[in-house]
Design an enzyme around this catalytic site. Structure first.
Site, PDB file in Angstrom:
ATOM      1  N   LYS A   1      11.791  70.086  27.905  1.00 57.40           N
ATOM      2  CA  LYS A   1      12.691  70.560  28.968  1.00 57.40           C
ATOM      3  C   LYS A   1      12.798  72.082  28.977  1.00 57.40           C
ATOM      4  CE  LYS A   1      17.200  70.582  28.205  1.00 57.40           C
ATOM      5  NZ  LYS A   1      17.750  71.965  28.435  1.00 57.40           N
TER       6      LYS A   1
ATOM      7  N   LYS B   1      19.008  83.033  27.442  1.00 60.57           N
ATOM      8  CA  LYS B   1      18.833  81.803  26.654  1.00 60.57           C
ATOM      9  C   LYS B   1      17.426  81.243  26.806  1.00 60.57           C
ATOM     10  CE  LYS B   1      19.409  78.283  24.067  1.00 60.57           C
ATOM     11  NZ  LYS B   1      20.322  77.166  24.246  1.00 60.57           N
TER      12      LYS B   1
ATOM     13  N   THR C   1      21.401  74.677  28.357  1.00 58.36           N
ATOM     14  CA  THR C   1      20.244  75.477  28.749  1.00 58.36           C
ATOM     15  C   THR C   1      19.762  74.972  30.096  1.00 58.36           C
ATOM     16  OG1 THR C   1      19.633  75.760  26.427  1.00 58.36           O
ATOM     17  CG2 THR C   1      17.943  76.247  28.080  1.00 58.36           C
TER      18      THR C   1
END
Length: 303
Positions: A246, A178, A102
């Site tokens: 993150k 995503k 990702t």
């Protein structure tokens, strides 16, 4: 297994929870799988199950035409490709690099261009579904790539995932979808924790609350999955708090570039940040519930 598959050699770099599952799935489909990991013992263990252990990404690249990279983030992907012993210098022109992390979509777009200069094809291919679905070959891939990259690596993608969505003919769309998925996942975990924390604070029996919600309109996949960890008092990391620090950070950075407001994602990000700085960074992401004061958590194994 076809003869073509039996002769096919594939590399997997990163043997964490999902990477190991992908490597085993490809091996079960008849591919010869060359693998490496920052932990040499992980690659050695996979070799005992029929894979081939390699010491560095460059060694993997020397044997294969398709590399599947399953590391944590863009920085680790950079190291896999361009660091000491990196794969890019050893990849043959026409070979394909499948990036499953990702990452910032703009970084993925730029990586496609960098690799193209070396004649290397690229699949922007983030994954979802968790370790169990990776191991069973039933995970989801959100991909975008050139037709040439799909032609070169399409059989590998179909072997390693239950659903392979082809979202565009160049890098970027896969990573954009995503991070939108991660927006929803992070918000769902955060609000599930908030709901369970309120129930605990109000003295509701936690198991009864879980039973009712999972059979009512307020349920979500994340509530059902993650609040089971809370009931068990088990915060062994399957996906850690810092993963959502993150990933929700990437979501907010992407939206900030076009001044697009994301109030729920921003709040969820702050909740994971609070849990991280409180010492829960490496615990399962369900540990975000620990930011709420005055609740009694079940006892269970430590993370």
């Amino acid at each position: 297994m076809t003869q073509a598959t039996a002769d096919r050699q594939v590399g997997v770099i990163g043997l964490g929870a999902m990477g190991l599952g992908i490597a085993k799935t490809l091996r079960n489909h008849g591919y010869t799988v060359y693998a490496c990991d920052a932990r040499p013992e992980a690659a050695a263990a996979f070799a005992c199950e029929g894979g081939v252990a390699c010491a560095a990404p460059a060694e993997v690249a020397s044997h294969v035409d398709v590399i599947v990279s399953v590391v944590v983030n863009a920085a680790q992907t950079e190291a896999v490709l361009f660091g000491e012993g990196g794969a890019a210098g050893a990849m043959r022109p026409g070979s394909t690099f499948v990036m499953c992390s990702t990452v910032d979509p703009n970084w993925s777009i730029a990586l496609e261009a960098r690799l193209a200069q070396q004649g290397i094809l690229y699949v922007d291919g983030p994954i979802s579904g968790g370790a169990a679905k990776a191991a069973s070959g039933q995970m989801t891939m959100m991909t975008s790539a050139t037709p040439a990259a799909y032609a070169a690596a399409g059989d590998v993608l179909e072997a390693m995932a239950g659903k392979v969505y082809r979202l565009g003919d160049k890098a970027g769309a896969g990573s954009k979808v995503k991070i939108i998925n991660q927006l929803l996942a992070g918000v769902h975990i955060a609000v599930a924790a908030e709901a369970m924390a309120l129930g605990l604070r109000e003295g509701v029996d936690a198991a009864s609350l879980y039973e009712v919600i999972t059979h009512s309109a307020g349920n979500s996949w994340m509530f059902e999955n993650r609040m089971a960890h809370v009931l068990a008092g088990d915060y062994t990391p399957l996906s850690a708090v810092d993963i959502f620090v993150k990933d929700l950070g990437l979501v907010l950075d992407t939206a900030r570039a076009t001044k697009f407001p994301l109030p729920l994602a921003a709040t969820a990000h702050q909740m994971f940040m609070q849990a991280s700085t409180a010492g829960h960074a490496k615990e399962d992401d369900a540990a975000v519930i620990k930011i709420f004061p005055g609740i009694t958590l079940p006892e269970g194994p430590s993370a």
